[in-house]
Design a protein around this motif. Structure first.
Motif, short mmCIF file in Angstrom:
data_model
loop_
_atom_site.label_atom_id
_atom_site.label_comp_id
_atom_site.label_asym_id
_atom_site.label_seq_id
_atom_site.Cartn_x
_atom_site.Cartn_y
_atom_site.Cartn_z
N ARG A 32 -8.42 5.65 -1.02
CA ARG A 32 -7.58 4.47 -0.73
C ARG A 32 -7.37 4.39 0.77
O ARG A 32 -6.27 4.41 1.27
N SER A 41 -4.24 16.36 -0.06
CA SER A 41 -3.66 15.07 -0.45
C SER A 41 -4.05 13.97 0.52
O SER A 41 -4.40 12.86 0.12
N LEU A 75 3.00 8.00 -3.85
CA LEU A 75 2.43 8.78 -4.94
C LEU A 75 1.79 10.06 -4.42
O LEU A 75 1.98 11.14 -5.00
N ALA A 76 1.05 9.96 -3.30
CA ALA A 76 0.42 11.15 -2.71
C ALA A 76 1.48 12.15 -2.25
O ALA A 76 1.31 13.36 -2.43
N ALA A 103 -4.73 2.17 2.58
CA ALA A 103 -3.32 2.57 2.66
C ALA A 103 -3.00 3.24 3.99
O ALA A 103 -1.86 3.24 4.44
N ILE A 144 -6.46 10.63 -0.28
CA ILE A 144 -6.07 9.25 -0.02
C ILE A 144 -7.05 8.58 0.93
O ILE A 144 -7.44 7.41 0.75
N TRP A 165 0.74 4.00 -2.82
CA TRP A 165 -0.27 5.06 -2.86
C TRP A 165 0.15 6.26 -2.01
O TRP A 165 -0.08 7.42 -2.39
N GLU A 187 0.82 -1.21 0.00
CA GLU A 187 0.00 0.00 0.00
C GLU A 187 0.86 1.27 0.00
O GLU A 187 0.35 2.37 -0.23
N SER A 188 2.16 1.11 0.26
CA SER A 188 3.03 2.28 0.32
C SER A 188 3.07 3.03 -1.00
O SER A 188 3.33 4.24 -1.02
#
Length: 223
Positions: A184, A176, A63-64, A187, A180, A60, A57-58
């Protein structure tokens, strides 16, 4: 006199006061603190903690984090600076001879808002929201404040430039984070146990401490 003109006068007076507090040691110290390459080890350490703690999950969260810094930087440098076009103190002819510059570094023409402040506060706030650890949050926010202040010391930003940049970074970080959280959420909830996370967070803290020690040695013996 308009409110904006009054604020500019106060901003300039505060800048000249803070920028005037300089010494040979702090010239080297703040020059190194302000350099972006100085903090590459910190960024690597943060990526390690995210990958170790969040596993798959890292991606995501990384990316954020990347998007947060990129968006904050583009808003501050690509949009606001060009729209406002406020000269940096280092380029203001009215302050010629009054600004303390280190190694003659003047940076770009326009300064409002500070991209250093937006980037560092964006990273600091977003990672603090990810980890939710008081010790880490205190230390990383101190780092963001110091990096931002170094831009005043070096004569390339007014205090309001820093405040504006920090505001951009904080807002982008929260946007951000909630993006997330909504799209998601897994994550953010796939942490290992708190004891494991606490131990892993000592890595970027130790990296920061080591970086500051090297900066101090650099300021004393090399600069």
């Amino acid at each position: 006199m308009s409110l904006i003109d009054t604020l500019k006068i106060w901003d300039t007076d505060l800048f000249l006061f803070l920028n005037g507090l300089h010494s040979n040691f702090f010239d080297g110290f703040m020059f190194a603190v302000s350099a972006k390459f100085t903090w590459i080890p910190l960024y690597v350490a943060l990526l390690y903690v995210l990958i170790k703690n969040k596993k798959k999950e890292s991606i995501w969260l990384i990316l954020a984090l990347v998007l947060c810094v990129v968006v904050a930087d583009q808003i501050s440098s690509g949009i606001i600076k060009n729209a406002v076009q406020r000269l940096r103190p280092s380029h203001d002819g009215n302050l010629e001879g009054l600004v303390h510059l280190v190694r003659g570094h003047k940076s770009g023409r326009y300064g409002f808002v500070s991209s250093h402040a937006s980037n560092t506060f964006g990273l600091a706030v977003l990672t603090s929201l990810f980890f939710k650890n008081k010790t880490y949050t205190t230390i990383i926010l101190f780092w963001a404040i110091l990096v931002s202040y170094s831009r005043i010391y070096l004569g390339v930003h007014y205090p309001l430039d820093i405040m504006g940049g920090a505001t951009v970074g904080v807002v982008v970080a929260f946007v951000s984070y909630f993006t997330i959280k909504n799209f998601r959420f897994s994550a953010l909830t796939s942490n290992g146990d708190n004891e494991s996370l606490y131990k892993e967070l000592t890595i970027p803290i130790y990296v920061l401490a080591t970086s500051f020690l090297l900066i101090i040695l650099y300021s004393f013996f090399i600069f």
